[in-house]
Design a protein around this motif. Structure first.
Motif, PDB file in Angstrom:
ATOM      1  N   LEU A   1      -2.989  17.822  -8.121  1.00 31.33           N
ATOM      2  CA  LEU A   1      -3.176  16.478  -7.579  1.00 31.33           C
ATOM      3  C   LEU A   1      -2.337  15.457  -8.335  1.00 31.33           C
ATOM      4  CD1 LEU A   1      -4.709  14.876  -5.423  1.00 31.33           C
ATOM      5  CD2 LEU A   1      -6.519  14.480  -7.106  1.00 31.33           C
ATOM      6  N   SER A   2      -2.169  15.650  -9.636  1.00 27.52           N
ATOM      7  CA  SER A   2      -1.372  14.702 -10.434  1.00 27.52           C
ATOM      8  C   SER A   2       0.087  14.695  -9.976  1.00 27.52           C
ATOM      9  CB  SER A   2      -1.452  15.056 -11.919  1.00 27.52           C
ATOM     10  OG  SER A   2      -0.975  16.379 -12.143  1.00 27.52           O
ATOM     11  N   ASP A   3       0.610  15.870  -9.596  1.00 29.93           N
ATOM     12  CA  ASP A   3       1.987  15.941  -9.101  1.00 29.93           C
ATOM     13  C   ASP A   3       2.106  15.285  -7.732  1.00 29.93           C
ATOM     14  OD1 ASP A   3       2.614  17.289 -11.387  1.00 29.93           O
ATOM     15  OD2 ASP A   3       2.778  19.273 -10.451  1.00 29.93           O
ATOM     16  N   ILE A   4       1.101  15.487  -6.903  1.00 29.00           N
ATOM     17  CA  ILE A   4       1.111  14.863  -5.575  1.00 29.00           C
ATOM     18  C   ILE A   4       1.045  13.347  -5.716  1.00 29.00           C
ATOM     19  CG2 ILE A   4      -0.143  14.635  -3.386  1.00 29.00           C
ATOM     20  CD1 ILE A   4      -1.094  17.522  -3.771  1.00 29.00           C
ATOM     21  N   ARG A   5       0.228  12.889  -6.671  1.00 27.95           N
ATOM     22  CA  ARG A   5       0.126  11.443  -6.915  1.00 27.95           C
ATOM     23  C   ARG A   5       1.484  10.869  -7.332  1.00 27.95           C
ATOM     24  NH1 ARG A   5      -3.373  11.512 -10.629  1.00 27.95           N
ATOM     25  NH2 ARG A   5      -5.262  11.030  -9.427  1.00 27.95           N
ATOM     26  N   ALA A   6       2.219  11.603  -8.148  1.00 23.98           N
ATOM     27  CA  ALA A   6       3.536  11.140  -8.591  1.00 23.98           C
ATOM     28  C   ALA A   6       4.502  11.039  -7.412  1.00 23.98           C
ATOM     29  CB  ALA A   6       4.092  12.086  -9.654  1.00 23.98           C
ATOM     30  N   VAL A   7       4.455  12.017  -6.510  1.00 21.96           N
ATOM     31  CA  VAL A   7       5.301  11.980  -5.316  1.00 21.96           C
ATOM     32  C   VAL A   7       4.941  10.775  -4.457  1.00 21.96           C
ATOM     33  CG1 VAL A   7       5.844  13.162  -3.139  1.00 21.96           C
ATOM     34  CG2 VAL A   7       5.714  14.468  -5.276  1.00 21.96           C
ATOM     35  N   TRP A   8       3.639  10.566  -4.271  1.00 25.34           N
ATOM     36  CA  TRP A   8       3.169   9.431  -3.458  1.00 25.34           C
ATOM     37  C   TRP A   8       3.635   8.100  -4.058  1.00 25.34           C
ATOM     38  CZ3 TRP A   8      -1.118   6.382  -5.433  1.00 25.34           C
ATOM     39  CH2 TRP A   8      -1.455   5.302  -4.607  1.00 25.34           C
ATOM     40  N   ARG A   9       3.495   7.951  -5.365  1.00 26.67           N
ATOM     41  CA  ARG A   9       3.893   6.694  -6.003  1.00 26.67           C
ATOM     42  C   ARG A   9       5.390   6.440  -5.849  1.00 26.67           C
ATOM     43  NH1 ARG A   9       0.343   6.965 -11.643  1.00 26.67           N
ATOM     44  NH2 ARG A   9      -1.595   6.104 -10.767  1.00 26.67           N
ATOM     45  N   LYS A  10       6.176   7.499  -5.981  1.00 33.81           N
ATOM     46  CA  LYS A  10       7.623   7.347  -5.817  1.00 33.81           C
ATOM     47  C   LYS A  10       7.959   6.897  -4.396  1.00 33.81           C
ATOM     48  CE  LYS A  10      12.081   9.700  -6.192  1.00 33.81           C
ATOM     49  NZ  LYS A  10      12.528   9.190  -4.874  1.00 33.81           N
ATOM     50  N   GLN A  11       7.281   7.482  -3.415  1.00 36.35           N
ATOM     51  CA  GLN A  11       7.558   7.114  -2.030  1.00 36.35           C
ATOM     52  C   GLN A  11       7.130   5.684  -1.735  1.00 36.35           C
ATOM     53  OE1 GLN A  11       6.390  10.002   0.912  1.00 36.35           O
ATOM     54  NE2 GLN A  11       7.127  11.726  -0.300  1.00 36.35           N
ATOM     55  N   VAL A  12       6.051   5.248  -2.362  1.00 37.05           N
ATOM     56  CA  VAL A  12       5.636   3.851  -2.211  1.00 37.05           C
ATOM     57  C   VAL A  12       6.721   2.922  -2.752  1.00 37.05           C
ATOM     58  CG1 VAL A  12       4.006   2.093  -3.019  1.00 37.05           C
ATOM     59  CG2 VAL A  12       3.157   4.302  -2.184  1.00 37.05           C
TER      60      VAL A  12
END
Length: 228
Positions: free
Chosen positions: A175-186
């Motif tokens: 989940l921490s890696d997915i969160r990082a991807v999401w933040r980058k896309q934001v």
């Protein structure tokens, strides 16, 4: 100088007998690539309209949702559309030139694809010929099949987007890696970053939908992963 004034200047070359493809080739570098982006959406929309044989009022309205066309510039926009529709050059040649123009900015090609999908589904119908057209354009743009399907799922009526595909992650990632991807896309949806990629101000609003979609995907994934 407005983008439509610069487009008007580009049209002067067309009046001298140059092809639209040749105009694309001259708009390869910033800041003129924002002009090229707008012309590319108009031109490929025209080719797409030719694919399904119909231009609806909804599609015209959808184009206006993305590009704010002043009344005095409507003739120029219509002229590009008609030139592209009548040009003997096929859409694959247009797409290939556009792909070369933005070869160093693949995310901009995805921005362009979003604009085309937005217009394609504006009338509530996603025609099989439009799907074939956009699939081939995505292939020419070098957009991976998985990413194209994620884009497609966000726009096509009656298709529920897979949250993992929307974010471009796999279900087994931490989940921490997915969160990082999401933040980058934001961050990538920020208007300043979009403009730096050569996306015109008029098209930045496409990112509003993308931001909503990726936030919804993150909320769905994080709720599924939340402790019971």
């Amino acid at each position: 100088m407005s983008i439509w004034t610069r487009i008007s200047e580009a049209l002067q070359a067309l009046a001298k007998g140059e092809s639209l493809a040749a105009v694309f080739d001259r708009l390869r570098s910033p800041p003129e690539r924002s002009v090229a982006f707008t012309i590319a959406v108009i031109a490929l929309s025209a080719k797409m309209a030719k694919a399904d044989g119909l231009v609806t009022r909804d599609e015209v309205t959808a184009f206006r949702d993305v590009f704010q066309i002043p009344p005095e510039e409507e003739k120029n926009a219509a002229r590009i559309f008609n030139l592209a529709r009548q040009d003997v050059a096929g859409y694959e040649e247009y797409a290939a030139r556009i792909a070369r123009m933005f070869a160093d900015a693949p995310d901009t090609l995805c921005d362009l694809m979003e604009g085309l999908l937005h217009i394609a589904v504006a009338d509530g119908v996603y025609h099989p010929k439009e799907d074939a057209f956009l699939g081939r354009v995505a292939e020419i743009f070098g957009i991976e099949e998985r990413r194209f399907q994620a884009l497609r799922a966000r726009f096509v009526p009656d298709e529920r987007p897979d949250p993992w595909s929307v974010l471009g992650v796999s279900a087994d990632m931490p989940l921490s890696d997915i969160r990082a991807v999401w933040r980058k896309q934001v961050l990538d949806c920020h208007p300043d970053r979009l403009k730096a990629r050569g996306v015109p101000e008029e098209a930045v609003r496409l990112a509003e939908r993308r931001l909503r979609d990726i936030n919804n995907a993150w909320e769905e994934i994080s709720s599924m992963r939340a402790p019971s």
